[in-house]
Design a protein around this motif. Sequence first.
Motif, PDB file in Angstrom:
ATOM      1  N   SER A  23     -19.617  85.670 -13.287  1.00 46.32           N
ATOM      2  CA  SER A  23     -20.072  84.276 -13.453  1.00 46.32           C
ATOM      3  C   SER A  23     -19.015  83.325 -12.890  1.00 46.32           C
ATOM      4  N   TYR A  24     -17.762  83.670 -13.161  1.00 50.89           N
ATOM      5  CA  TYR A  24     -16.646  82.856 -12.645  1.00 50.89           C
ATOM      6  C   TYR A  24     -16.681  82.843 -11.115  1.00 50.89           C
ATOM      7  N   MET A  25     -16.857  84.024 -10.527  1.00 51.35           N
ATOM      8  CA  MET A  25     -16.865  84.113  -9.059  1.00 51.35           C
ATOM      9  C   MET A  25     -18.023  83.316  -8.466  1.00 51.35           C
ATOM     10  N   GLU A  26     -19.170  83.377  -9.113  1.00 55.64           N
ATOM     11  CA  GLU A  26     -20.324  82.608  -8.615  1.00 55.64           C
ATOM     12  C   GLU A  26     -20.009  81.114  -8.662  1.00 55.64           C
ATOM     13  N   ARG A  27     -19.396  80.705  -9.763  1.00 60.30           N
ATOM     14  CA  ARG A  27     -19.072  79.277  -9.937  1.00 60.30           C
ATOM     15  C   ARG A  27     -18.022  78.822  -8.925  1.00 60.30           C
ATOM     16  N   MET A  28     -17.019  79.655  -8.711  1.00 61.97           N
ATOM     17  CA  MET A  28     -15.895  79.230  -7.871  1.00 61.97           C
ATOM     18  C   MET A  28     -16.200  79.333  -6.379  1.00 61.97           C
ATOM     19  N   THR A  29     -16.977  80.348  -5.994  1.00 61.99           N
ATOM     20  CA  THR A  29     -17.193  80.559  -4.556  1.00 61.99           C
ATOM     21  C   THR A  29     -18.517  79.965  -4.080  1.00 61.99           C
ATOM     22  N   GLY A  30     -19.411  79.703  -5.007  1.00 64.84           N
ATOM     23  CA  GLY A  30     -20.732  79.207  -4.611  1.00 64.84           C
ATOM     24  C   GLY A  30     -21.648  80.332  -4.141  1.00 64.84           C
ATOM     25  N   ASN A  31     -21.135  81.559  -4.096  1.00 67.30           N
ATOM     26  CA  ASN A  31     -21.964  82.711  -3.686  1.00 67.30           C
ATOM     27  C   ASN A  31     -22.701  83.251  -4.898  1.00 67.30           C
ATOM     28  N   LYS A  32     -23.914  83.724  -4.665  1.00 62.27           N
ATOM     29  CA  LYS A  32     -24.686  84.326  -5.743  1.00 62.27           C
ATOM     30  C   LYS A  32     -24.512  85.841  -5.643  1.00 62.27           C
ATOM     31  N   LEU A  33     -24.345  86.487  -6.777  1.00 69.58           N
ATOM     32  CA  LEU A  33     -24.199  87.947  -6.744  1.00 69.58           C
ATOM     33  C   LEU A  33     -25.513  88.595  -6.319  1.00 69.58           C
ATOM     34  N   ASP A  34     -25.421  89.440  -5.297  1.00 64.71           N
ATOM     35  CA  ASP A  34     -26.581  90.201  -4.828  1.00 64.71           C
ATOM     36  C   ASP A  34     -26.425  91.613  -5.407  1.00 64.71           C
ATOM     37  N   LEU A  35     -27.364  91.994  -6.262  1.00 67.63           N
ATOM     38  CA  LEU A  35     -27.245  93.281  -6.954  1.00 67.63           C
ATOM     39  C   LEU A  35     -27.195  94.449  -5.963  1.00 67.63           C
ATOM     40  N   ASP A  36     -27.983  94.337  -4.886  1.00 65.58           N
ATOM     41  CA  ASP A  36     -27.976  95.426  -3.885  1.00 65.58           C
ATOM     42  C   ASP A  36     -26.609  95.567  -3.224  1.00 65.58           C
ATOM     43  N   ARG A  37     -25.975  94.440  -2.979  1.00 64.44           N
ATOM     44  CA  ARG A  37     -24.651  94.462  -2.366  1.00 64.44           C
ATOM     45  C   ARG A  37     -23.639  95.101  -3.355  1.00 64.44           C
ATOM     46  N   PHE A  38     -23.777  94.740  -4.617  1.00 59.08           N
ATOM     47  CA  PHE A  38     -22.895  95.315  -5.651  1.00 59.08           C
ATOM     48  C   PHE A  38     -23.097  96.835  -5.699  1.00 59.08           C
ATOM     49  N   ARG A  39     -24.366  97.262  -5.618  1.00 53.34           N
ATOM     50  CA  ARG A  39     -24.649  98.715  -5.635  1.00 53.34           C
ATOM     51  C   ARG A  39     -23.984  99.416  -4.456  1.00 53.34           C
ATOM     52  N   GLU A  40     -24.093  98.764  -3.301  1.00 51.94           N
ATOM     53  CA  GLU A  40     -23.543  99.363  -2.078  1.00 51.94           C
ATOM     54  C   GLU A  40     -22.009  99.490  -2.197  1.00 51.94           C
ATOM     55  N   VAL A  41     -21.392  98.431  -2.702  1.00 51.92           N
ATOM     56  CA  VAL A  41     -19.930  98.441  -2.854  1.00 51.92           C
ATOM     57  C   VAL A  41     -19.509  99.527  -3.844  1.00 51.92           C
ATOM     58  N   MET A  42     -20.221  99.628  -4.952  1.00 55.45           N
ATOM     59  CA  MET A  42     -19.832 100.622  -5.959  1.00 55.45           C
ATOM     60  C   MET A  42     -20.089 102.044  -5.465  1.00 55.45           C
ATOM     61  N   LYS A  43     -21.124 102.174  -4.622  1.00 61.63           N
ATOM     62  CA  LYS A  43     -21.398 103.496  -4.041  1.00 61.63           C
ATOM     63  C   LYS A  43     -20.251 103.891  -3.089  1.00 61.63           C
ATOM     64  N   ASN A  44     -19.815 102.930  -2.282  1.00 59.62           N
ATOM     65  CA  ASN A  44     -18.679 103.198  -1.380  1.00 59.62           C
ATOM     66  C   ASN A  44     -17.423 103.527  -2.180  1.00 59.62           C
ATOM     67  N   SER A  45     -17.241 102.804  -3.257  1.00 59.19           N
ATOM     68  CA  SER A  45     -16.052 103.018  -4.090  1.00 59.19           C
ATOM     69  C   SER A  45     -16.077 104.430  -4.686  1.00 59.19           C
ATOM     70  N   ALA A  46     -17.240 104.806  -5.229  1.00 57.33           N
ATOM     71  CA  ALA A  46     -17.361 106.139  -5.841  1.00 57.33           C
ATOM     72  C   ALA A  46     -17.129 107.227  -4.797  1.00 57.33           C
ATOM     73  N   ARG A  47     -17.686 106.989  -3.619  1.00 57.92           N
ATOM     74  CA  ARG A  47     -17.528 107.976  -2.535  1.00 57.92           C
ATOM     75  C   ARG A  47     -16.044 108.118  -2.154  1.00 57.92           C
ATOM     76  N   ALA A  48     -15.354 106.995  -2.101  1.00 56.87           N
ATOM     77  CA  ALA A  48     -13.917 107.038  -1.765  1.00 56.87           C
ATOM     78  C   ALA A  48     -13.169 107.882  -2.795  1.00 56.87           C
ATOM     79  N   TYR A  49     -13.534 107.728  -4.046  1.00 54.84           N
ATOM     80  CA  TYR A  49     -12.850 108.496  -5.088  1.00 54.84           C
ATOM     81  C   TYR A  49     -13.207 109.979  -5.035  1.00 54.84           C
TER      82      TYR A  49
END
Lengths: 376, 441
Positions: free
Chosen positions: B191-217
Amino acid sequence: MGALQTLINYGEGNPNATVGEWKRAGDKVLGYWCSYIPPEIIYAAGALPYRVRGCGATGTDKADHDMSPVCNCSFPRAVLELAHNGTYDYLDGIIGMNGCDHSRRAFELWVERLSPPFHHFVYVPRTQKKASVQKYVDELNKFKTILDKFFGAEINSEDLHESVALYNENRGLLKKVQELFKRDNPPITGTQRHHIVNASVSIPPQELNRLLRELLEELAQMPPSADKKVRIMIAGWVGDDTLVHQAIEDSGGVVVIDNCCFGARSFMDPLQYDPDQQMESIARSYLGRMSCPRMFASFSERFGEIEQLAKEYNVDGIVHTRLQFCDLHGIENVFLNQRKGQMDIPLSSTLVLDYIGQDEGRVRTRMEAFVEQIRG
Amino acid sequence: MSSYKGFQFKTYDFSKKIDTTVDLIDLIDELVGGDIKSRPEQVQWIFDPLLQAIEELKFCQANPDKVVYRHFTFAPEMIYAMDCVSFVPEALTFILPTEYLCALVDEGRDLGMPDHWCGFLGGVLAPLMYKRLPQPKAILHCNQPCDNSVAQGTVLAETFPDTEMFILDNPYTDDEEAVQFCADQLREGFSYMERMTGNKLDLDRFREVMKNSARAYELIYEINELKKVSPCPIPTSAILRVTSVAFYALTGTERLVKWLEKHLADAKERVAKGIGGFREEKLRVVWTMSWPVFDYSVYDWMEEEHGAIAVAYHSAEPFYQPPPDLDYSTASYDELLRLLALRNNNHSMGRQGRGSLNTFVNDNIKWCQEFKADGAIFAGHWQCQANWSSAQITKEKLADQGIPMLMMMVDQLDPRVVSSDQMASRLDPFLEMLTDRKMAR
């Protein structure tokens, strides 16, 4: 013996005479590490909360085995040393928290090396975010449940209510003593007041209230000190030690106020208590009171408090102190220097201390020079 | 003197006047990025995470409206999920040439910084306070691994008084309650990031990032498994700084996944062929705390003189187990927050610093056992007080397992605290003793 001397004796003793009486009555004493652990809850459980101190340690040999003296603060090492040498054997348990890295590890090493009969760690967040306040509430509730189990009796809401009232009375009376320092010639010295504060974290709160009431009566009869003294504020950390106070006062100053945790920070703000939301109000009050640098990004707030107290107590000079290897107070020096122009009051360069106090001569020279400089 | 028994360590010229007002990002790009690009093409891929990190620094320089300051142990996935780029002030001190770092530390001391402040955080005080770094749009900070991080929060708050900060309270325990506490805070963080950056969280983008993160691990886990083989196919020192930058800064990106896939393929090939490092493996050592960054020839000396191969490093490599299986195409916001909380709570260095001393002790014992260490080296970064207070117990418990541990003090970045020669003079008899023990067995 009058109340003043009794309180000074209690403040100087580690342990003090009340602990023995308490134990002889068959009651328990629980040590706690930091002012963010509410003694109200411990007392409500029927135990005497005793804030652990390093006073009486003459070295740190045993503690140094685990806590290297080349990077660790001397206060927790002194406390741990006393635990090693048996001074704290009377404690029925020890409560730790994440005040700073040094005290957190010293608590854990106490547990690991000495296996006290009871121990518990209270996690205290460093912010006041919604989730963090809730976490502290959960931690306090957990703490209460663990104490219930340890004592075999539940702390009920009335116990807690009474305990909070007693401790708030402590704070109110200590504040009255503190306010006597607004006078031109306070009736007691800052060193004496510091002993009283030390007593306040280590004797039963009822006894403290009784003695403080008597003290206030005694002080009302006492003539003010005759000389005009240089009015000093201590900002930072001096712990339960009185060396800095003594050095200032032996040089013609008087310590009229401080913002230390063994000091004004422990009593200036009453606990904002809501009987309908007991733990919530305790948690909010502890997280929101006059802060320690352990709380995140709190320097501006603390600087405002220093400015305000300096005005209220008509301070002539501020001594900034910290212990060697303290990161949290250490960084404040940078920003105090940056802002000192805003205050129009002389600020000492940071006086870095070692708790055991082998360098008394250096401290005395520094304080003598500072007081002299102000006196002109 | 920069040699030990004839071995030449890195030398410095501290008499040279260093201009600390230069643009540090340009400097890093020119000196570090330039050095990588000048290497033979076939080895350049090894340094790709460093190049990626430098590109991100350059991006921050050119796009001030996208800069989010991040503490080095605050997982970067949140920032990538919000389509921003993170700027880690401490990363500059980690990558900067040593003479610059030392000059910056001195500048910090001139500002009143305590003498005991370490190079890692101390080097960044002056650039921050003199406003030589990009202005943040938002600041994500946390309180692990040490008190210095809390103090650094004061620096940020005082330097950027108009920028609200989001601070993650890192928990003490490792139970489900701690994960939930972290997840609840991260929800506030988004919520803080949305307020400060003006960007809205895109759930699909979050999924993609977390998938990349898991794969890296998953990939680094496999690589670490291979490093348990003898001879160790990839002596850690060879790519220490690169792996460290990768996992402190780039998790969640596809580019890191690609690099790790290549890294894993290389490790597999080396294992299949029985190839170790440049020198014969006679001893296997684990660095149980920090490791000097200012002079990599120390590791060369250890290998050359004693055949001592560093197989694992406490704070440089992620020993976090791969996250639990999850269908990322349908994962809910809550599930992703939980994963991100796990990721934050297990961040290298943070995990051992924030928690109980037993976490530090047990993690080190586990690594030393799993990596079949002949000995452990606790090079205590001089301001990591919590780790220093865990060292003696670690040493005793490792001794119970038959693994000796050397304790010595360093500043990871500043050779003026402990020089390479001094380290070598401590390491030499220790490694000799390990050799004797091994031969006697």
